[in-house]
Design a protein around this motif. Sequence first.
Motif, short mmCIF file in Angstrom:
data_model
loop_
_atom_site.label_atom_id
_atom_site.label_comp_id
_atom_site.label_asym_id
_atom_site.label_seq_id
_atom_site.Cartn_x
_atom_site.Cartn_y
_atom_site.Cartn_z
N GLU A 84 1.29 -1.44 0.03
CA GLU A 84 0.22 0.23 -0.40
C GLU A 84 1.15 0.86 -0.47
O GLU A 84 0.56 2.34 -0.69
N LEU A 85 1.81 1.41 1.06
CA LEU A 85 2.77 2.17 1.39
C LEU A 85 3.29 2.28 -0.22
O LEU A 85 3.63 3.58 -0.84
N ALA A 86 3.85 1.54 -0.91
CA ALA A 86 4.85 1.51 -2.34
C ALA A 86 4.19 2.04 -3.31
O ALA A 86 4.70 2.75 -4.02
N ILE A 87 2.30 2.04 -3.38
CA ILE A 87 1.77 2.33 -5.27
C ILE A 87 1.34 3.75 -4.11
O ILE A 87 1.49 4.37 -5.23
N GLN A 88 0.83 4.18 -2.96
CA GLN A 88 1.14 5.68 -2.57
C GLN A 88 2.15 6.09 -2.56
O GLN A 88 2.59 7.22 -3.36
N ILE A 89 3.63 5.85 -2.56
CA ILE A 89 5.07 6.43 -2.90
C ILE A 89 4.34 6.74 -5.08
O ILE A 89 5.23 8.13 -5.18
N GLY A 90 4.13 5.90 -5.80
CA GLY A 90 4.54 5.97 -6.48
C GLY A 90 2.65 6.87 -7.41
O GLY A 90 3.75 7.38 -8.05
N GLU A 91 2.11 6.82 -6.39
CA GLU A 91 0.75 7.92 -7.20
C GLU A 91 1.91 9.40 -6.47
O GLU A 91 1.49 10.25 -7.41
N CYS A 92 2.51 9.01 -5.81
CA CYS A 92 2.94 10.81 -5.58
C CYS A 92 4.32 10.92 -6.36
O CYS A 92 4.16 12.55 -7.34
N PHE A 93 4.99 10.38 -6.65
CA PHE A 93 5.63 10.35 -8.35
C PHE A 93 4.49 10.54 -9.46
O PHE A 93 4.90 11.61 -9.95
N THR A 94 3.93 9.58 -9.77
CA THR A 94 2.87 10.57 -10.71
C THR A 94 2.51 12.31 -10.50
O THR A 94 1.87 12.84 -11.65
N ASP A 95 2.36 12.27 -9.08
CA ASP A 95 1.70 13.97 -8.70
C ASP A 95 2.58 14.87 -9.22
O ASP A 95 2.15 15.83 -10.25
#
Length: 371
Positions: A84-95
Amino acid sequence: MTFEELNIAEPVLRALAEKGYVTPTPIQEKAIPVALEGRDLFGCAQTGTGKTAAFALPIIQHICRERIPSPRKIQSLILTPTRELAIQIGECFTDYARHTPLRHCVIFGGVNQRPQTEALAKGVDVLIATPGRLLDLAAQGFVSLDAVRYFVLDEADRMLDMGFIHDIKRILPMLPKRKQTLFFSATLPPAIASLSRSILYKPVKVEVAPPASTVDVIRQSVCFVEKKEKKEQLIHLLQEDRSDSVLVFSRTKYGADKIARFLTKAGIRSEAIHGNKTQVARQRALGNFKAHKTRVLVATDIAARGIDIDRLERVVNYDLPEVPETYVHRIGRTGRAGNDGVAVSFCSEEERPLLREIQKLIGKTIPEMQA
């Protein structure tokens, strides 16, 4: 202070502005200048303080200001304990990197590896990974870390709790000796202090929001109730309180499933999230909760670590945690970004020693919940 005053580059500033981010949080204000200077950093900050941006923004800036090689090689590795945290960090990089040429990839276990290996084959600049899947793909020849210049170890104390320290020690020799390392941990047990000393070079220590201070803005109460009465008490509490989003903590996976079942039977939309659930089931449950399709999410500590939910109204500790600091992590998921936060803890007779330890840590007596 603004992000512009922190010398964040224009493409990233534009992305931040589009998301409504203007003022950095304390951890960002302290950590970003250090990271931009290329110094190693030890950040002591818990989930919800904005630490993802504290390491993501400098990494994006460093990589984009330098020449991105062709073919692309992994220049930054971010290790994190949970999917979950990996996905969340990935979403931040996308933004944050939306106006830059930077590419990132997220890899974690529990799902088919083919989409991940296909993304890696196309070339990525930033790799966000959980330790087990990273070691698997590296052993198969899909991942090479010899070009890494920026290494982030996120939530190191949770890595320790989940038994990943040995995996981390296997990964470290795969990285170049010369690199910038950003190390984050909410707590500092001896094993984490020792690990940090072994991988950081003359680090700058940045510390924000000590555990006791984060609980001052949250309305806390304790409900003294016998173990066999907790079920009815929780149903009553949720029927009386009309909060749209409630996160309930269970000490065990079995307990989380049991709570979700009896709440659903009582007409309260609930789902459980824990390590035995498939990745698809966990993401679906979290998505339903964020979209308010599910009112109650029942979670274990490990499954909940890194989950960031806007405007979470209430946290309920169905079981008190055995580690006092975990209580602070749990209730810190509510009351974020200036919103009101409420935390209720059920305490049975045998849990009273745990309550005393929690109150000792936070330096206050938690008031009894009023009927």
